[in-house]
Write a protein that holds these residues in place. Structure first.
Motif, PDB file in Angstrom:
ATOM      1  N   LEU A  68      10.954 -31.878 -22.020  1.00 42.57           N
ATOM      2  CA  LEU A  68      10.234 -32.131 -23.265  1.00 42.57           C
ATOM      3  C   LEU A  68      10.312 -30.925 -24.187  1.00 42.57           C
ATOM      4  N   ALA A  69      10.216 -29.729 -23.627  1.00 48.39           N
ATOM      5  CA  ALA A  69      10.293 -28.522 -24.449  1.00 48.39           C
ATOM      6  C   ALA A  69      11.669 -28.362 -25.075  1.00 48.39           C
ATOM      7  N   GLU A  70      12.749 -28.646 -24.285  1.00 47.53           N
ATOM      8  CA  GLU A  70      14.103 -28.534 -24.819  1.00 47.53           C
ATOM      9  C   GLU A  70      14.332 -29.548 -25.937  1.00 47.53           C
ATOM     10  N   VAL A  71      13.763 -30.736 -25.808  1.00 50.46           N
ATOM     11  CA  VAL A  71      13.877 -31.730 -26.886  1.00 50.46           C
ATOM     12  C   VAL A  71      13.213 -31.207 -28.152  1.00 50.46           C
ATOM     13  N   LEU A  72      12.042 -30.578 -28.017  1.00 54.11           N
ATOM     14  CA  LEU A  72      11.352 -30.032 -29.188  1.00 54.11           C
ATOM     15  C   LEU A  72      12.166 -28.932 -29.866  1.00 54.11           C
ATOM     16  N   ILE A  73      12.921 -28.175 -29.070  1.00 51.68           N
ATOM     17  CA  ILE A  73      13.785 -27.147 -29.661  1.00 51.68           C
ATOM     18  C   ILE A  73      14.803 -27.791 -30.605  1.00 51.68           C
ATOM     19  N   ALA A 111       8.870 -23.454 -29.174  1.00 48.71           N
ATOM     20  CA  ALA A 111       9.394 -24.469 -30.092  1.00 48.71           C
ATOM     21  C   ALA A 111       8.359 -24.824 -31.155  1.00 48.71           C
ATOM     22  N   LEU A 112       7.111 -24.924 -30.777  1.00 51.29           N
ATOM     23  CA  LEU A 112       6.063 -25.251 -31.749  1.00 51.29           C
ATOM     24  C   LEU A 112       5.819 -24.096 -32.708  1.00 51.29           C
ATOM     25  N   LEU A 113       5.873 -22.862 -32.192  1.00 52.35           N
ATOM     26  CA  LEU A 113       5.631 -21.695 -33.048  1.00 52.35           C
ATOM     27  C   LEU A 113       6.747 -21.479 -34.066  1.00 52.35           C
ATOM     28  N   LYS A 114       7.954 -21.937 -33.743  1.00 55.55           N
ATOM     29  CA  LYS A 114       9.092 -21.725 -34.643  1.00 55.55           C
ATOM     30  C   LYS A 114       9.120 -22.708 -35.804  1.00 55.55           C
ATOM     31  N   ARG A 115       8.303 -23.723 -35.800  1.00 54.89           N
ATOM     32  CA  ARG A 115       8.329 -24.740 -36.839  1.00 54.89           C
ATOM     33  C   ARG A 115       7.860 -24.165 -38.180  1.00 54.89           C
ATOM     34  N   LYS A 116       8.405 -24.695 -39.267  1.00 53.26           N
ATOM     35  CA  LYS A 116       8.075 -24.254 -40.619  1.00 53.26           C
ATOM     36  C   LYS A 116       7.038 -25.190 -41.238  1.00 53.26           C
ATOM     37  N   SER A 117       6.436 -24.717 -42.308  1.00 51.74           N
ATOM     38  CA  SER A 117       5.349 -25.467 -42.939  1.00 51.74           C
ATOM     39  C   SER A 117       5.820 -26.776 -43.561  1.00 51.74           C
ATOM     40  N   ASP A 118       7.087 -26.837 -43.995  1.00 53.32           N
ATOM     41  CA  ASP A 118       7.557 -28.065 -44.660  1.00 53.32           C
ATOM     42  C   ASP A 118       7.784 -29.209 -43.684  1.00 53.32           C
ATOM     43  N   ASP A 126      -5.080 -24.163 -33.290  1.00 53.13           N
ATOM     44  CA  ASP A 126      -4.184 -24.391 -32.153  1.00 53.13           C
ATOM     45  C   ASP A 126      -3.460 -23.114 -31.759  1.00 53.13           C
ATOM     46  N   ALA A 127      -3.066 -22.322 -32.766  1.00 52.36           N
ATOM     47  CA  ALA A 127      -2.403 -21.046 -32.457  1.00 52.36           C
ATOM     48  C   ALA A 127      -3.349 -20.105 -31.725  1.00 52.36           C
ATOM     49  N   ARG A 128      -4.600 -20.081 -32.134  1.00 53.27           N
ATOM     50  CA  ARG A 128      -5.579 -19.230 -31.456  1.00 53.27           C
ATOM     51  C   ARG A 128      -5.792 -19.684 -30.014  1.00 53.27           C
ATOM     52  N   THR A 129      -5.847 -21.007 -29.786  1.00 51.98           N
ATOM     53  CA  THR A 129      -5.986 -21.535 -28.422  1.00 51.98           C
ATOM     54  C   THR A 129      -4.783 -21.153 -27.576  1.00 51.98           C
ATOM     55  N   LEU A 130      -3.599 -21.253 -28.147  1.00 47.86           N
ATOM     56  CA  LEU A 130      -2.384 -20.886 -27.433  1.00 47.86           C
ATOM     57  C   LEU A 130      -2.412 -19.408 -27.044  1.00 47.86           C
ATOM     58  N   ALA A 131      -2.783 -18.554 -28.009  1.00 49.68           N
ATOM     59  CA  ALA A 131      -2.836 -17.112 -27.730  1.00 49.68           C
ATOM     60  C   ALA A 131      -3.855 -16.806 -26.638  1.00 49.68           C
ATOM     61  N   GLN A 132      -5.011 -17.454 -26.703  1.00 47.13           N
ATOM     62  CA  GLN A 132      -6.040 -17.214 -25.695  1.00 47.13           C
ATOM     63  C   GLN A 132      -5.564 -17.664 -24.320  1.00 47.13           C
ATOM     64  N   SER A 133      -4.844 -18.777 -24.277  1.00 44.53           N
ATOM     65  CA  SER A 133      -4.307 -19.252 -23.009  1.00 44.53           C
ATOM     66  C   SER A 133      -3.278 -18.278 -22.446  1.00 44.53           C
ATOM     67  N   MET A 134      -2.454 -17.699 -23.305  1.00 47.54           N
ATOM     68  CA  MET A 134      -1.508 -16.675 -22.853  1.00 47.54           C
ATOM     69  C   MET A 134      -2.246 -15.503 -22.240  1.00 47.54           C
ATOM     70  N   MET A 135      -3.339 -15.083 -22.898  1.00 49.20           N
ATOM     71  CA  MET A 135      -4.115 -13.957 -22.381  1.00 49.20           C
ATOM     72  C   MET A 135      -4.726 -14.286 -21.012  1.00 49.20           C
ATOM     73  N   ASP A 136      -5.216 -15.500 -20.877  1.00 47.27           N
ATOM     74  CA  ASP A 136      -5.984 -15.867 -19.687  1.00 47.27           C
ATOM     75  C   ASP A 136      -5.112 -16.194 -18.486  1.00 47.27           C
ATOM     76  N   ASN A 137      -3.924 -16.766 -18.715  1.00 40.58           N
ATOM     77  CA  ASN A 137      -3.196 -17.399 -17.618  1.00 40.58           C
ATOM     78  C   ASN A 137      -1.867 -16.760 -17.258  1.00 40.58           C
ATOM     79  N   VAL A 138      -1.288 -15.949 -18.140  1.00 44.20           N
ATOM     80  CA  VAL A 138       0.077 -15.469 -17.903  1.00 44.20           C
ATOM     81  C   VAL A 138       0.054 -13.982 -17.564  1.00 44.20           C
ATOM     82  N   PHE A 155       4.670 -14.058 -28.188  1.00 44.12           N
ATOM     83  CA  PHE A 155       3.753 -13.090 -28.788  1.00 44.12           C
ATOM     84  C   PHE A 155       4.234 -12.642 -30.169  1.00 44.12           C
ATOM     85  N   GLN A 156       5.564 -12.474 -30.318  1.00 48.22           N
ATOM     86  CA  GLN A 156       6.088 -12.014 -31.608  1.00 48.22           C
ATOM     87  C   GLN A 156       5.837 -13.038 -32.709  1.00 48.22           C
ATOM     88  N   PHE A 157       6.056 -14.313 -32.396  1.00 51.01           N
ATOM     89  CA  PHE A 157       5.801 -15.346 -33.400  1.00 51.01           C
ATOM     90  C   PHE A 157       4.318 -15.445 -33.726  1.00 51.01           C
TER      91      PHE A 157
END
Length: 1155
Positions: A68-73, A111-118, A126-138, A155-157
């Motif tokens: 699923l992630a590769e499809v999103l790419i 893949a989700l972080l690389k998406r553009k606004s258009d 959602d970005a804050r939830t993702l970042a918090q999950s990275m902090m907590d679980n990885v 993290f860079q994105f």
């Protein structure tokens, strides 16, 4: 839509790890193509993959999530709806906790972080939830290289694209990221870690201001300096040593807060025996110095010079300089030459940063250095080069390079170096400028002599450096413009008869400047320089009183700019106003045409805005009024050069209003009306009494002619109320009449006390009626008029200003009648179905309350005792609500709240009326007298009140009464103030509308806590105060309230031991559990700066909770600054950490002594 059976096989092929990689990639591309072409939806794909995504089989689940992630790419360019994006973000964020599926989860997040606004991107939540999950679980450093690289890209994105989201996570994110990059060794990941550190430094240290994390972040970076990369084939790692070095350099320079740690490290490495370490140190120092700034780097100046001197003048570098005929542009692969080259580049950067016309300490340090002087004497000694000694040539080239760099740095440095060395070199060469002959024979004779080689070489180097510097200066267009403008300004500012320019040349200079002002506004640097020059020229003309030059200046500069006020597309109006205000106020003789031009432009724009409804004219008029009120009028009043500016403008406005038939006022013009009113007030306040009377009479007559106001000179309170009752639309104003009323009110507000009034009683009556209709400027004018009534009755009766005492009483009776009548008839109105009547009477009573408050404020400021009657009437209105206001009628509750807020109006300062600028009578200590008279009343009625709703309003009135009151006054009545203050904090807490009042009351409480006398009074309420403050620590409506509560709790730690000791456990635990990082820092401040009992309690609690021999708590590290502070308390090496979920539970990593 295609049948799912045709593409499910691709999923099965990808999940099967035994299938070839090419087949798996082709399956991903095929399914992605179907989604991209809208043959299947992403929702259908996820639904079909449900089993693969949720199965308990680890391998199948991991491969399904990765598919699923590769499809999103492949779908980065396809638009998806926000709900789908949010759902996918939640899914992949949650999958980060599943370590077996981690690669797929990371790929999906990326893949989700690389998406553009258009095409729809992640929202901040959602970005804050993702970042918090990275902090907590990885746990990044426990992963394989490819997975670590994916983590760093995520993290860079987050830092680059969703900075606001990660900033909200505070230091949790910072230290989590530091832990993630710490001890990374793979070069392919190190490039990403250095870029992360660069982004982290710029965002959290330089922009957000989290400077306390700098030591910990730099500690991680410093381990990699200098970069040693021994792998021979760069393609294997897809990274070169230069890439790593540049990335680390950017990280070092990301924030000035690295200066205390980076500079000592780089200077230390500069003394290393390894050539690469020296080259890298010089390269890093050269880039860090400008970014860190001269102010921070000054403390290192001496060490920097000593290090540079050692590098440039030491024999190994000198050999290379000589053997390669060294110059700044030399190109060789030699390590030694690279070191010398980087050293000279850094020397030039250092000189440019540390040296200016006001500070030449660093340049003097170099020129006065003993080694430089010794080298100068050695290389210019007669006979030094007879034996062709290599050492002398080496030394000569090194010194010549230093002098070249010094002279080539700036014009100021060039002059200093020439003054220091060039005369000495001329003497050594035997050239005396005063006695030398300049004939051809003398020159040939001098050349034929045997000259000092060293001195001649240094002269050539100095001349070459000055030549290159001059070429550089003239190639810089900005410096060129600056020099030209400065030169023209200097020529045009000579005193009258001493000027070196003709009248025609002076006119040409002014023409050049005014053409730049009109036509070169896009070049802001040149435009501002030219404006500044024109101001200096105008000031110079005024200073030397040169009438001929002034006539020329007025015609070419001032008149041309005034013409621009009527609209010139070449120059924006804002810049025109900036130029004309600066030039017009540089001399008293220049302001008259500026004022005239401004007033004409304001009048024409006023007519277009109000008659034609032009929104552009309204905006232009707003800018004109700002310039007129903020710059021109204050300058006129302060300088006294112009007598009573603006009188004709106000009268012209009134005359135009009189003749306007169709008046258009758009809703957005309310701000314009406010600015017009302020302009009228400022103009009228600066007028003489006679001109004030002219304006007042004009405005009053036009107002009477334009409205249906009764002709009687005096109306009774009964007639006013009856008229308003039987005809609720009586005295309704058109837009034009509203502006006229507000102009009249503004004029009355700004009058002198001595200004005579036309039919004063009727004017008061008119203002009273429109006060009851809800026109605030009328209420302010009524209050201003009453405030300025003379206390000299004999003089007052003989003047036109005389207002009988019964008129004042009639006004008070009217207000009181409105309040009392409404209370008597309210239930009847409520029981009827006439909603319009209810709304009308409620508004009438609110208007009467605010009118009475303004009226009472005016009497209070002049020391009139009737203000107490007004306050009691307002109090009666507030108290009557407890019996007559049904709980189901929320609108009626607004009246009681308005009565409470009237106390704020009475005691607050106003910028629009009743102040010194508008000639109000203000007696000393009027606020204190009101407080002293009302405190017993408030104390009594609050004690006797049984209605919780009314009591809350009484506490609101009490809060308004003490807010802003001097602390000494409150402390004098502390026995009454403190109980009411603490009760107010408790009662007013739940209502969000009270948040500003809660903050004001906390400020009052903090005053008691820090004042020695206040501490004595509050000591008996310590338990109650602590409970209230702890409750306010979680106040949801305002952060300032929470921060002030922390400050108050910190202040309480200094109270006597016997009083605070019983509360130690409660106080400590509540401080410890505060949820914000800012509060954690203040906790540690309270601990380290507080009394001994709090420190002992902290140490014992730390040892009891976390001591575990041989084990360490692993969390994101906190500030090393606070680590050191707490280490000194605990008596061991320790580290402070932040735990998960943003809770600042403190864990200590330490090794206690065996005892």
């Amino acid at each position: 839509m295609v049948n799912s059976g045709s593409w499910v096989s691709h999923i099965e092929a990808f999940v099967d790890v035994t299938r070839p990689a090419e087949q798996q990639k082709a399956g991903v591309a095929a399914v992605a193509g179907l989604v991209k072409d809208d043959l299947i939806t992403l929702e259908a794909l996820v639904k079909e993959m449900e089993l693969y995504l949720t199965t308990t089989d680890d391998t199948i689940r991991a491969r399904g999530i990765l598919f699923l992630a590769e499809v999103l790419i492949h779908l980065l360019g396809k638009a998806l709806d926000s709900l789908t994006i949010s759902s996918l973000a939640g899914f992949f964020s949650s999958r980060l906790a599943d370590w077996r599926s981690l690669r797929g989860a990371l790929t999906g997040c990326l893949a989700l972080l690389k998406r553009k606004s258009d095409v729809s991107m992640l929202v901040d939540g959602d970005a804050r939830t993702l970042a918090q999950s990275m902090m907590d679980n990885v746990q990044v450093q426990l992963l394989a290289m490819h997975d670590r690289k994916l983590c760093f890209e995520v993290f860079q994105f987050l830092l680059d694209t969703y900075s606001d989201s990660v900033v909200s996570l505070g230091d949790d994110f910072v230290y989590g990221l530091i832990q993630a990059v710490d001890q990374e060794k793979d070069p392919r990941c190190l490039v990403h870690t250095f870029r992360l550190a660069h982004s982290l430094g710029k965002l959290f240290l330089s922009q957000v201001g989290s400077a306390h994390v700098a030591p910990d972040l730099f500690e991680v970076l410093s381990c990699y300096f200098p970069i040693y990369f021994t792998h021979k084939i760069a393609d294997d790692f897809e990274v070169r040593r230069e890439d790593l070095s540049d990335a680390l350099l950017d990280a070092f320079c990301s924030t000035p807060y690295f200066e205390p740690f980076a500079i000592p490290l780089l200077l230390d490495k500069l003394s290393s025996s390894l050539p690469l370490a020296k080259i890298e140190s010089l390269k890093y120092l050269n880039k860090c110095l400008p970014i860190f700034g001269a102010e921070r780097m000054t403390q290192h100046a001496l060490k920097i010079w000593f290090a540079l001197k050692e590098v440039i003048l030491s024999p190994p570098q000198a050999e290379i300089l000589s053997s390669t005929n060294f110059n700044l542009g030399g190109d060789t692969n030699s390590h030694e030459h690279k070191i010398a080259s980087e050293a000279l580049i850094f020397l030039k950067t250092t000189i440019l940063q540390f040296t200016c016309s006001n500070n030449d300490d660093f340049l003097t340090l170099i020129m006065d250095d003993n080694d430089v002087e010794r080298s100068f004497c050695s290389v210019t000694m007669e006979g030094s080069y007879t034996d062709n000694s290599a050492t002398n040539y080496f030394q000569l080239n090194a010194l010549g390079s230093i002098l070249f760099v010094m002279a080539n740095s700036s014009i100021f440095c060039c002059n200093k170096v020439f003054q220091e060395f060039f005369p000495r070199l001329m003497v050594i060469l035997g050239i005396n400028s005063r006695k030398s002959k300049h004939s051809a024979d003398s020159i040939v004779e001098k050349v034929s002599q045997k000259l000092n080689y060293g001195a001649l070489y240094l002269c050539a180097e100095l001349l070459a450096s000055s030549r290159d510097l001059i070429a550089t200066v003239w190639e810089s267009s900005m410096q060129m413009d600056s020099l030209q403008v400065k030169g023209l300004q200097a020529l045009a500012t000579y005193a009258g008869k001493y000027t070196p320019v003709t009248k025609k040349s002076f006119e040409d200079i002014l023409e050049v400047f005014i053409l730049i002002i009109i036509g070169r506004s896009e070049n802001s640097f040149l435009w501002k320089l030219s404006l500044k020059s024109l101001v200096q020229i105008g000031s110079s003309i005024a200073r030397f009183k040169d009438s001929h030059m002034q006539i020329v200046y007025d015609e070419i500069v001032v008149r041309r700019l005034v013409l621009l006020l009527h609209g010139d597309p070449m120059l924006p109006l804002a810049l025109t106003l900036e130029a004309i205000s600066e030039i017009g106020t540089c001399a008293p003789d220049l302001i008259s045409p500026v004022i005239q031009g401004l007033e004409e432009a304001m009048l024409s724009n006023f007519l277009r805005a109000c008659v034609d409804g032009s929104s552009k004219s309204a905006k232009d008029l707003s800018l004109l009024l700002d310039c007129y009120c903020i710059k021109v009028l204050p300058w006129c009043h302060d300088s006294g050069g112009i007598e009573q500016p603006g009188v004709h403008f106000v009268i012209n406005i009134l005359e135009e209003m009189e003749n306007i038939a169709a008046f258009k006022m758009e809703p957005e013009m309310q701000d314009l009306l406010d600015k017009m009113m302020m302009t009228v007030k400022l103009v009228v306040s600066g007028c003489a009494v006679s001109n004030q009377y002219r304006v007042l009479e004009k405005a009053y007559n036009i107002m009477l002619e334009s409205t249906n106001f009764p002709s009687e000179s005096l109306l009774s309170s009964c007639s006013i109320l009856e008229g308003l009752h039987f005809n609720q639309h009586l005295y309704e104003l058109t837009s034009r009449n509203k502006w006229l009323l507000y102009f009249l009110a503004s004029t009355v507000t700004a009058l002198h006390q001595q200004t005579p009034l036309t039919n004063a009683a009727k004017l008061l009556n008119l203002l009273l009626v429109f006060t009851l209709k809800g026109h605030l400027p009328a209420a302010q004018a009524l209050a201003s008029l009453v405030n300025k009534l003379s206390l000299d009755v004999d003089r007052l009766r003989s003047s036109n200003t005389y207002i009988p005492a019964e008129t004042i009483e009639m006004i008070l009776d009217t207000f009181c009648s409105v309040l009392s009548n409404n209370f008597q008839n309210r239930l009847l109105i409520l029981n009827s179905n006439d909603g319009d009547s209810l709304h009308f009477y409620l508004n009438l009573q609110i208007n009467a309350l605010f009118g009475m408050a303004w009226f009472g404020k005016a009497l209070l400021m002049r020391g009139d005792g009737r203000v107490k009657d007004i306050a009691m009437a307002i109090m009666k209105c507030l108290l009557s609500s407890q019996n007559t206001i049904p709980s189901s009628y929320q609108d009626v509750h607004l009246v009681a709240r308005s009565a409470a807020d009237a106390f704020h109006l009475i005691l607050s300062d106003s910028d629009v009326c009743l102040n010194k600028n508008f000639h109000a009578i203000i007696r000393p200590l009027y606020k204190q007298r009101f407080f002293s008279s009302m405190l017993p009343v408030l104390h009594s009625v609050i004690k006797e009140c049984n209605s919780s709703r009314t009591k809350a309003l009484l506490y609101r009135a009490f809060g308004h009464t003490i807010s802003g009151m001097p602390l000494t006054v409150l402390i004098a009545d502390a026995n009454k103030v403190l109980p009411l203050l603490l009760d107010s904090l408790s009662v007013l807490d739940p209502d969000i509308l009270n948040k500003d009042l809660i903050y004001s009351l906390l400020l009052v409480l903090s005053g008691f806590l820090v004042d020695e006398k206040g501490k004595e009074d509050i000591i008996g309420y310590v338990h109650v105060v602590v409970n209230h403050l702890i409750k306010l620590l979680s106040y949801p409506h305002m952060m300032l309230v929470r921060e002030t509560a922390i400050e108050c709790l910190t202040a309480m730690t200094s109270f006597p031991y016997t009083r605070i000791y019983p509360l130690r456990t409660q106080l400590y635990q509540e401080l410890l559990m505060i949820r914000k990082e800012l509060f954690v820092r203040r906790l540690l401040n309270a601990v380290t700066l507080g009394p001994r009992w709090l420190q002992d309690r902290f140490v014992s609690e730390v040892k009891r909770v976390v001591y575990c021999p041989g084990k360490f708590a692993q969390c994101a590290s906190f500030s090393s600054f606070y680590t050191r502070k707490v280490s000194s308390l605990v008596g061991c090496t320790c580290k402070i950490f932040m735990s998960e979920k943003n809770w600042p539970l403190l864990f200590i990593r330490c090794k206690f002594d065996q005892d």
